[in-house]
Motif scaffolding. Structure first.
Motif, PDB file in Angstrom:
ATOM      1  N   SER A  51      -6.719  -7.124   6.904  1.00 55.43           N
ATOM      2  CA  SER A  51      -6.118  -5.823   7.092  1.00 55.43           C
ATOM      3  C   SER A  51      -5.607  -5.753   8.524  1.00 55.43           C
ATOM      4  O   SER A  51      -6.125  -6.431   9.419  1.00 55.43           O
ATOM      5  N   THR A 102      -3.944  -2.509   4.135  1.00 54.36           N
ATOM      6  CA  THR A 102      -4.799  -3.541   3.560  1.00 54.36           C
ATOM      7  C   THR A 102      -4.052  -4.859   3.410  1.00 54.36           C
ATOM      8  O   THR A 102      -2.853  -4.959   3.662  1.00 54.36           O
ATOM      9  N   TRP A 129      -9.250  -3.144   9.713  1.00 51.71           N
ATOM     10  CA  TRP A 129      -9.018  -1.797   9.185  1.00 51.71           C
ATOM     11  C   TRP A 129      -9.486  -0.762  10.191  1.00 51.71           C
ATOM     12  O   TRP A 129     -10.602  -0.819  10.669  1.00 51.71           O
TER      13      TRP A 129
END
Length: 118
Positions: free
Chosen positions: A33, A52, A100
């Motif tokens: 990600s 993602t 992320w």
């Protein structure tokens, strides 16, 4: 060696648009990600957006929702950020980072400067 080369920044008037790019190398881009992080003058780093691995899910800080769009091209190892309806408060140095909701600019990252001013 993990490297990111950001580009596409510049000076734009309020309401204008820019498209940032981040060319990544030194790791398997398609397995991570990715995020955009920004740092305004005199302030700490701020997470902006994440995407993602396959691009099916994205997330944004509230202040840019509806104005910014994150995307990626795994074949080109490149991350993008389309920024529309820019505001003076978007002025910052923009970096890409692995992970992320990453909120830390990569060590040695150069970033690309975005300045929104009339």
């Amino acid at each position: 060696e993990v490297q990111f080369v950001e580009s596409g920044g510049g000076v734009v008037q309020p309401g204008g648009s820019l498209r940032l790019s981040c060319a990544a190398s030194g790791f398997t881009f398609s397995m991570y990600s990715m995020s955009w992080v920004r740092q305004a003058p005199g302030k700490g780093p701020e997470w902006v957006s994440s995407i993602t691995i396959g691009g099916s899910s994205t997330d944004y800080i509230d202040s840019v929702k509806g104005r910014f769009t994150i995307s990626r091209d795994n074949a080109k190892n490149t991350l993008y950020l389309q920024m529309n309806s820019l505001k003076p408060e978007d002025t910052a140095l923009y970096y890409c980072a692995r992970g992320w909701r990453s909120d830390t600019p990569p060590s040695g990252g150069q970033g690309t400067q975005v300045t929104v001013s009339s």
